[in-house]
Design a protein around this motif. Structure first.
Motif, PDB file in Angstrom:
ATOM      1  N   LEU A 114       0.841  -1.213   0.000  1.00  0.00           N
ATOM      2  CA  LEU A 114       0.000   0.000   0.000  1.00  0.00           C
ATOM      3  C   LEU A 114       0.868   1.251   0.000  1.00  0.00           C
ATOM      4  O   LEU A 114       0.536   2.244  -0.653  1.00  0.00           O
ATOM      5  CB  LEU A 114      -0.934  -0.002   1.216  1.00  0.00           C
ATOM      6  CG  LEU A 114      -2.197  -0.846   1.086  1.00  0.00           C
ATOM      7  CD1 LEU A 114      -2.939  -0.899   2.407  1.00  0.00           C
ATOM      8  CD2 LEU A 114      -3.133  -0.309   0.007  1.00  0.00           C
ATOM      9  N   ALA A 115       1.996   1.192   0.705  1.00  0.00           N
ATOM     10  CA  ALA A 115       2.914   2.334   0.721  1.00  0.00           C
ATOM     11  C   ALA A 115       3.487   2.563  -0.678  1.00  0.00           C
ATOM     12  O   ALA A 115       3.635   3.707  -1.123  1.00  0.00           O
ATOM     13  CB  ALA A 115       4.029   2.081   1.723  1.00  0.00           C
ATOM     14  N   LEU A 116       3.765   1.464  -1.382  1.00  0.00           N
ATOM     15  CA  LEU A 116       4.307   1.574  -2.744  1.00  0.00           C
ATOM     16  C   LEU A 116       3.369   2.331  -3.682  1.00  0.00           C
ATOM     17  O   LEU A 116       3.816   3.024  -4.589  1.00  0.00           O
ATOM     18  CB  LEU A 116       4.553   0.170  -3.328  1.00  0.00           C
ATOM     19  CG  LEU A 116       5.880  -0.506  -3.022  1.00  0.00           C
ATOM     20  CD1 LEU A 116       5.880  -1.911  -3.607  1.00  0.00           C
ATOM     21  CD2 LEU A 116       7.042   0.299  -3.621  1.00  0.00           C
ATOM     22  N   VAL A 117       2.061   2.173  -3.457  1.00  0.00           N
ATOM     23  CA  VAL A 117       1.102   2.861  -4.341  1.00  0.00           C
ATOM     24  C   VAL A 117       0.574   4.146  -3.688  1.00  0.00           C
ATOM     25  O   VAL A 117      -0.403   4.734  -4.147  1.00  0.00           O
ATOM     26  CB  VAL A 117      -0.072   1.936  -4.751  1.00  0.00           C
ATOM     27  CG1 VAL A 117       0.424   0.770  -5.571  1.00  0.00           C
ATOM     28  CG2 VAL A 117      -0.856   1.458  -3.541  1.00  0.00           C
ATOM     29  N   GLY A 118       1.244   4.551  -2.599  1.00  0.00           N
ATOM     30  CA  GLY A 118       0.912   5.826  -1.970  1.00  0.00           C
ATOM     31  C   GLY A 118      -0.370   5.838  -1.162  1.00  0.00           C
ATOM     32  O   GLY A 118      -1.015   6.872  -1.027  1.00  0.00           O
ATOM     33  N   LEU A 119      -0.741   4.676  -0.609  1.00  0.00           N
ATOM     34  CA  LEU A 119      -2.000   4.612   0.137  1.00  0.00           C
ATOM     35  C   LEU A 119      -1.812   4.224   1.595  1.00  0.00           C
ATOM     36  O   LEU A 119      -2.767   3.789   2.246  1.00  0.00           O
ATOM     37  CB  LEU A 119      -2.954   3.607  -0.529  1.00  0.00           C
ATOM     38  CG  LEU A 119      -3.599   4.016  -1.843  1.00  0.00           C
ATOM     39  CD1 LEU A 119      -4.448   2.875  -2.386  1.00  0.00           C
ATOM     40  CD2 LEU A 119      -4.466   5.257  -1.678  1.00  0.00           C
TER      41      LEU A 119
END
Lengths: 208, 222
Positions: A114-119
């Motif tokens: 989720l961090a990778l996709v900015g969430l």
């Protein structure tokens, strides 16, 4: 990776695809173009083994569509479709964990994805309270986690901001580096110009 | 990925979703309890009659509202969600089993509340709570397994809700018969074993059929 021979599909008695023959090889990015209702989404579902052909033969990652072999290859296929596939009552993080558990992936990595996709800050938000762009980002996160070899993207960049479009590019690059291939459906000719080949569909037939 | 891990995951998520939307306990259950009042109003408040018809009313409401409870799961499935799960590697047999388990849990809870309400309203005598509980559990397991199977078979069909109800009602007869006769046998002091065996046998047969047909049904819908 994908071989279609004279494949046809009818939905509700109406032919949607007719005599489609094409080959997608490893390392290739294929673009799919055509007007609305030309059969692009059905062709993508055919390649995902989610639609059986009424005519002809479809072979995906060595499995012939319509046989039980498709269960073996489906985990190696990633699809981003038109409609969101997430469960509305679950949070974004729970949706990702659900996919991870079904796929047999360690769900501890969902926060990272989720961090990778900015969430990372929206991970506790329910899917039915999230924007379509956020849902699309979660679907991208799921594919980053699952690492499919065959990537099928149906208007995957619609509703996404510029940063997130970069995520789709990263997804394709990752599949290609793993010896995979990708198919992209888009009305955006600029996007398709980066593909190795572009297939034009009109009235369920491949043109040219 | 083991089948059982997927079964547990499907059942877990179904129960989380049910807890959050509360369809069964906030919508279906109050209607079922309200329906318990219809019979005394129609028959008149005559305690001896009410005591006698109480269990019959309970099983009638169990089958009528139970179908709604059990069909609810598959009705909320969308094609993109099924596609996502298929590509994540979900075995249709795991979906079937997970769904049947979560349905049975919700349905058992539903039946327990309706039964307690029936006992309170109809002043019914409960001679054996454990037999009643076991009968409710076997009935719930059978009805939800049947409904899950029919739900899978009718996925994507137009008028599926009506069609599913038409299929479930006659096929659930052995369960209704055995469940109601179990309570009658307890009251009469006769043996409950044949009825318990009928329910267990029906449950097992439905489970085996559901697991065996899961893949063909999934692919037939594609």
């Amino acid at each position: 990776m994908v071989v279609l021979e004279e494949s046809g599909v009818s939905l509700g008695g109406r032919p949607v695809l007719r005599g489609v023959t094409l080959t997608l090889s490893a390392g290739q990015v294929m673009g799919l173009a055509g007007p609305n209702g030309s059969g692009k989404t059905t062709l993508l579902r055919l390649m995902a083994t989610l639609q059986r052909p009424d005519q002809g033969r479809v072979e995906v990652l060595g499995a012939v569509s319509g046989t039980t072999d498709v269960y073996r290859v489906r985990p190696a296929i990633g699809l981003i479709g038109h409609a969101p596939s997430l469960i509305p009552e679950l949070t974004l993080a729970e949706n990702l964990s659900h996919i991870a558990r079904l796929a047999g992936i360690d769900s501890a990595g969902t926060r990272e994805s989720l961090a990778l996709v900015g969430l990372e800050r929206a991970s506790g938000r329910r899917a039915d309270a999230s924007s379509s762009g956020m849902l699309r980002r979660v679907e991208i996160a799921a594919l980053l986690m699952r690492r499919p070899r065959l990537l099928l993207l149906d208007e995957a960049t619609s509703g996404l901001d510029r940063d997130a479009v970069g995520l789709v590019d990263a997804l394709v690059a990752r599949a290609l580096s793993a010896g995979g291939a990708a198919v992209m459906v888009s009305h955006d000719r600029t996007l398709l110009s980066g593909c190795d080949s572009v297939v034009e569909l009109t009235g369920g037939r491949v043109m040219g | 990925m083991s089948l059982w891990t997927q079964v547990v995951e499907i059942a877990r998520v179904d129960l989380v979703v049910e807890r959050r939307i509360g369809d069964v306990f906030r919508i279906v259950l109050p209607f079922a309890v309200a329906a318990l009042f219809v019979f005394p109003i129609a028959l008149g408040v005559e305690l001896a009659t009410m005591r006698r018809v109480g269990p019959a009313v309970f099983w009638t409401l169990g089958i009528l509202f139970g179908m709604q409870v059990a069909l609810r799961h598959s009705a909320t499935d969308t094609p993109p969600r099924r596609d996502m799960q298929a590509l994540a590697g979900l075995d249709p047999a795991a979906r079937f089993l997970g769904r049947a388990i979560s349905g049975a849990v919700v349905m058992t809870g539903f039946l327990v509340v309706v039964y307690v309400a029936m006992v309170a309203l109809y002043d019914s005598e409960t001679t054996s709570w454990w037999v009643t509980g076991l009968a409710a559990l076997l009935f719930a397991a059978g009805l939800t397994t049947l409904s899950t199977l029919v739900g899978e078979a009718t996925t994507g069909l137009r008028h599926r809700t009506g069609l599913a109800s038409l299929l479930i009602a006659p096929l659930s007869l052995p369960l209704v018969l055995a469940a109601s006769q179990t309570l009658a046998a307890v009251s009469d002091g006769t043996g409950i074993l044949p009825w318990m065996l009928l329910m267990t046998g029906t449950d097992i047969a439905l489970l085996v059929a559901g697991v065996g047909l899961a893949r063909p049904l999934e692919e037939a819908g594609r």
